[in-house]
Design an enzyme around this catalytic site. Structure first.
Site, PDB file in Angstrom:
ATOM      1  N   HIS A 122       0.862  -1.174   0.000  1.00 33.26           N
ATOM      2  CA  HIS A 122       0.000   0.000   0.000  1.00 33.26           C
ATOM      3  C   HIS A 122       0.907   1.235   0.000  1.00 33.26           C
ATOM      4  CE1 HIS A 122      -2.850   2.937   1.748  1.00 33.26           C
ATOM      5  NE2 HIS A 122      -3.821   2.107   1.447  1.00 33.26           N
ATOM      6  N   ASP A 202       3.017  -4.160   8.122  1.00 29.85           N
ATOM      7  CA  ASP A 202       1.852  -3.308   7.876  1.00 29.85           C
ATOM      8  C   ASP A 202       0.633  -4.198   8.073  1.00 29.85           C
ATOM      9  OD1 ASP A 202      -0.338  -2.027   6.864  1.00 29.85           O
ATOM     10  OD2 ASP A 202       0.554  -1.555   4.917  1.00 29.85           O
ATOM     11  N   GLN A 205      -4.547  -4.680   7.202  1.00 29.88           N
ATOM     12  CA  GLN A 205      -5.541  -5.690   6.817  1.00 29.88           C
ATOM     13  C   GLN A 205      -5.481  -6.930   7.700  1.00 29.88           C
ATOM     14  OE1 GLN A 205      -7.924  -5.027   4.668  1.00 29.88           O
ATOM     15  NE2 GLN A 205      -7.021  -3.080   4.057  1.00 29.88           N
ATOM     16  N   LYS A 228     -10.689   0.038  10.532  1.00 31.17           N
ATOM     17  CA  LYS A 228     -10.875  -1.153   9.698  1.00 31.17           C
ATOM     18  C   LYS A 228     -11.247  -2.374  10.535  1.00 31.17           C
ATOM     19  CE  LYS A 228      -7.390   0.238   6.281  1.00 31.17           C
ATOM     20  NZ  LYS A 228      -8.117   0.832   5.163  1.00 31.17           N
ATOM     21  N   CYS A 372      -4.830   2.540  -3.582  1.00 26.80           N
ATOM     22  CA  CYS A 372      -3.582   3.047  -2.997  1.00 26.80           C
ATOM     23  C   CYS A 372      -2.439   2.054  -3.184  1.00 26.80           C
ATOM     24  CB  CYS A 372      -3.751   3.379  -1.518  1.00 26.80           C
ATOM     25  SG  CYS A 372      -4.920   4.700  -1.240  1.00 26.80           S
TER      26      CYS A 372
END
Lengths: 416, 133
Positions: A122, A202, A205, A228, A372
């Site tokens: 991302h 990261d 998600q 999220k 993104c």
């Protein structure tokens, strides 16, 4: 199995209609919906114990401070942190990664050093490293993908062999927001540490959708966003190992991040407060704690199983839609993200933005664009893609509605 | 199914008018105007070319790649400007052009619909309307 009917009843927004049709919300990788308990937690704070934290000695300040610090403990347990003091509240994943680049990065990355990323990142796990590399004179290397959309670990090994101790950091997503690929983060951590590099995940998600255990992964930094994972916007987390955080220079200066201030110099506060200058997002921090309780109540193994089962159903159901090209790996290497295009002979039949607009008329919310992740779009040679992403409240019937709408979209555009 | 994908807009997308480039007329006079616009959000790219002769748009073409809203609007634009003078066309503002589409463009898609018009304004008058949405 999840009791999806019961879960759906907890989310007020799922009762609404869009263009006269029941909402089918399939844009969870962008942001999730919020259960009633999280919404209620925000108003409870403002109605009953709104106060600034860590300073007041009055009752409201004590209650607010306790609630905020309790949320930190919940988040720490949720990712199995060694200590809640390793949980730094930030705005979102982007801010967490930028903080690492601007503090740890500036202190440790020098000219000729190497940062290893992947082509599936991302923008938020790419652009901060571009900025750091440009200012430090460091070099970025990118792990490529195999034809199914997995990280090519052999390529990672070769990059680490080639650059050895010059590699200061490996930074990769735990799960791709485009391909849904679940990356083998524990294996990557071991490879990174073998050359003396630190490893940042990261987790924008992965924390919302998979069980994540920082001790089992063996990572050094982990970044994620509250919004999220059923929580409010504007609150996120940077987790880092205590020793790493303690050695890191502060990020922003101001109140709360100091222990002692004199006119010409100051002494920094202990972690995590050293990184939380100014009045934080108290209400939303507390709200994130409630979201974590909600997810813990369901169990992250169950969340993962539900979404993988939906993804499997979607892959099967969408295979019956003509001209549909799906990106990313098969189950079980994939979470609940399905990115696709309607294509024939390598040409887009319907632009993803048209597709998203047509589906919107059916009450179905999907994402269209580059997500993104422009370098990944370039990698696949498409300007944009459409993406359906699932969460605990989505159902097989909603996947059916998506599949039917994709057929009607092709009818509308006269595609045979 | 949708008020945005009206018969007119879809017809122009599926059966584009004046798609391509101006033919090279060696002996024809007039002035040639060209501009290309790009929307980084979705990768839409559209080029508008036209030739003005005797004070009027004698020929207009478009080309590019993008969504149905953008390319349909570009095809409609080439028909709208044909035969008119650049003076007359000054009054073809943002809302006048949107009205020509006879389609209810949703807010998130306005940039797609306006991209050909932005290219036209740049080519004809050197205006920068790219901040318009």
């Amino acid at each position: 199995m999840l009791d999806v009917d019961r879960i759906r009843a907890d989310f007020p927004i799922l009762k609404r209609q869009v263009h006269g049709k029941p909402l089918v919300y399939l844009d969870n990788a962008a942001t999730s919906q919020k259960p009633e308990v999280v919404i209620q937690a925000l108003t409870d704070y403002y109605r009953q114990y709104n106060a600034n934290i860590h300073r007041g000695v009055h009752t409201l300040a004590e209650e607010a401070t306790a609630a905020y610090e309790n949320a930190r403990r919940k988040v720490g347990r949720f990712i199995n942190a060694y200590s809640p003091r390793e949980v730094v509240f930030v705005r979102n994943t982007t801010e967490a990664i930028n903080m690492v680049a601007l503090t740890w990065g500036r202190a440790h990355v020098r000219e000729g050093d190497v940062i290893v990323l992947s082509v599936m990142e991302h923008h938020s796990n790419l652009v901060p490293w571009q900025l750091l590399a440009q200012s430090a004179g460091a070099q970025l290397e990118f792990v490529e993908l195999d034809p199914q959309g997995h990280l090519d670990l052999e390529h990672l090994r070769r990059l680490l062999d080639t650059h050895g101790e010059r590699v200061k950091l490996v930074a990769m997503s735990g799960m791709s927001n485009v391909l849904g690929t679940i990356n083998p983060v524990a294996e990557i951590a071991a490879l990174a540490h073998a050359v003396g590099a630190l490893f940042l995940v990261d987790s924008a998600q992965s924390v919302p959708h998979l069980p994540v255990d920082v001790q089992a992964i063996g990572c050094d930094f982990l970044a994620f966003s509250g919004h999220k994972m059923l929580g409010p916007t504007g609150i996120g987390v940077l987790w880092a190992r205590k020793e790493v955080l303690q050695a890191m220079p502060p990020f922003m200066g101001g109140g709360e991040m100091i222990k002692r201030v004199r006119l010409r110099e100051s002494e920094w506060n202990d972690i995590p407060h050293k990184f939380e200058a100014g009045t934080p997002n108290v209400a939303h921090g507390i709200g994130l704690g409630v979201a974590v309780d909600y997810l813990t109540g369901i169990g992250m193994e169950n969340v993962k199983a539900h979404e993988q089962s939906l993804a499997g159903y979607a892959l099967e159901r969408l295979a019956a839609v003509p001209n549909l090209h799906i990106y990313g790996p098969p189950c079980p290497d994939r979470g609940g993200v399905i990115t696709f295009n309607l294509m024939r002979g390598g040409e887009l039949l319907i632009h993803p933005h048209d597709l998203a607009s047509i589906l919107d008329q059916e009450g179905i919310a999907i994402r269209a664009g580059h997500h993104c992740a422009e370098p990944l779009m370039d990698y696949y040679g498409v300007p944009a893609t459409a993406r359906a992403s699932f969460y605990i409240y989505n159902t097989e019937e909603e996947v059916d509605r998506l599949a039917e709408a994709l057929l009607r979209a092709q009818d509308l555009f006269g595609i045979s | 199914m949708s008020e945005m994908y009206t018969e007119r807009l879809l017809d122009h997308y599926l059966h584009p008018r004046n798609r391509g480039s101006l033919p090279r007329h060696l002996d024809e006079g007039g002035s040639v105007f060209v501009a290309e616009e790009y929307n980084p959000l979705c990768g839409d790219r559209v080029r508008i070319e036209f030739r003005v002769q005797n004070g009027q748009v004698a020929e207009a073409y478009f080309d590019g790649r993008g969504c149905a809203v953008c390319l349909g609007a570009a095809s409609i634009l080439t028909e709208v400007i044909h035969g008119k003078s650049l003076d007359e066309l000054r009054s073809l503002g943002r809302s006048e052009f949107l009205a020509e589409l006879q389609s209810s463009i949703r807010p998130a898609r306005l940039k797609c619909a306006l991209l050909p018009w932005i290219a036209f304004r740049r080519a004809a008058y050197g205006e920068d309307q790219s901040g318009e949405e």
